[in-house]
Scaffold this active site. Structure first.
Site, short mmCIF file in Angstrom:
data_model
loop_
_atom_site.label_atom_id
_atom_site.label_comp_id
_atom_site.label_asym_id
_atom_site.label_seq_id
_atom_site.Cartn_x
_atom_site.Cartn_y
_atom_site.Cartn_z
N TYR A 77 0.84 -1.20 0.00
CA TYR A 77 0.00 0.00 0.00
C TYR A 77 0.88 1.25 0.00
O TYR A 77 0.66 2.18 -0.79
CB TYR A 77 -0.91 -0.02 1.23
CG TYR A 77 -1.78 1.19 1.39
CD1 TYR A 77 -2.99 1.29 0.72
CD2 TYR A 77 -1.42 2.23 2.25
CE1 TYR A 77 -3.81 2.40 0.89
CE2 TYR A 77 -2.22 3.34 2.41
CZ TYR A 77 -3.42 3.42 1.74
OH TYR A 77 -4.22 4.52 1.90
N LYS A 81 1.37 4.21 -2.90
CA LYS A 81 1.15 5.61 -2.59
C LYS A 81 2.39 6.44 -2.92
O LYS A 81 2.29 7.57 -3.40
CB LYS A 81 0.76 5.77 -1.12
CG LYS A 81 -0.60 5.20 -0.78
CD LYS A 81 -1.70 5.88 -1.58
CE LYS A 81 -3.08 5.47 -1.11
NZ LYS A 81 -4.15 6.20 -1.82
#
Length: 203
Positions: A77, A81
């Site tokens: 994740y 990002k």
């Protein structure tokens, strides 16, 4: 793994902004500057992401057998990002070089009370999301500032390629997230990946 051969995280958070670039430039008007806002938090990002090959997009960030662990999910994740921050900066450099009037901004909305935020945390600490994180309306303030604040349009050079860490608060992201070579690698690797499935034309 998705139907097109890449991880769902890479597809949804890395490749999708690249696909939107053509849509972005096709609706530009000299009287209507277009803003590309990439909502990005990189707290869990690994410092080993170079994005040199498509395999780098699919790195499980874990040893075999541990791909589904909370730590691995958090790292993937965070990596996706960080890729958004890199993409926004590279888009700004390219748009400036082409003379296109776009302000490309990446941002960190902070800890927001969402199911997605809870899912990347270890099970035992997930209740903290619902107890201490921001409500979605409050968490949207940085994104709203980036998309609509008059001062961004009035002081373009100050905000171009910037990284917001709160409404009106510019901040330097991590050293890797601001590395122009890594951003260049990501752009070309992602472009190659989406061209390979026939989404972008070959011209």
């Amino acid at each position: 793994m998705s139907a097109i051969g890449h991880s769902p995280t890479a597809c949804s958070r890395c490749s999708r902004p690249r696909l939107r670039r053509k849509d972005l430039t096709s609706v530009l008007s000299p009287r209507l500057p277009c803003f590309k806002v990439s909502s990005s938090g990189e707290a869990f990002a690994t410092d080993k992401a170079d994005f040199i090959t498509p395999k780098d997009l699919d790195d499980p960030c874990a040893s075999p057998g541990w791909e589904a662990s909370s730590l691995a999910q958090a790292k993937r994740y965070g990596k996706s990002k960080m890729a958004n921050v890199l993409f926004a900066a590279e888009l700004q450099r390219r748009m400036d070089a082409e003379g296109v009037d776009i302000i490309s901004i990446s941002l960190n909305p902070g800890p927001v009370k969402t199911q997605g935020a809870a899912d990347v945390l270890p099970f035992m600490v997930r209740p903290m999301v619902w107890l201490f994180f921001k409500d979605p309306a409050e968490g949207a303030q940085t994104t709203l500032f980036a998309a609509a604040a008059a001062e961004i349009r009035e002081e373009k050079e100050r905000w171009k390629g910037g990284y917001l860490d709160g409404p009106g608060k510019l901040k330097s992201p991590s050293p890797r997230a601001r590395d122009p070579q890594v951003a260049y690698n990501l752009w070309h690797t992602t472009e190659s990946a989406v061209r390979a499935i026939g989404v972008l034309d070959k011209s």
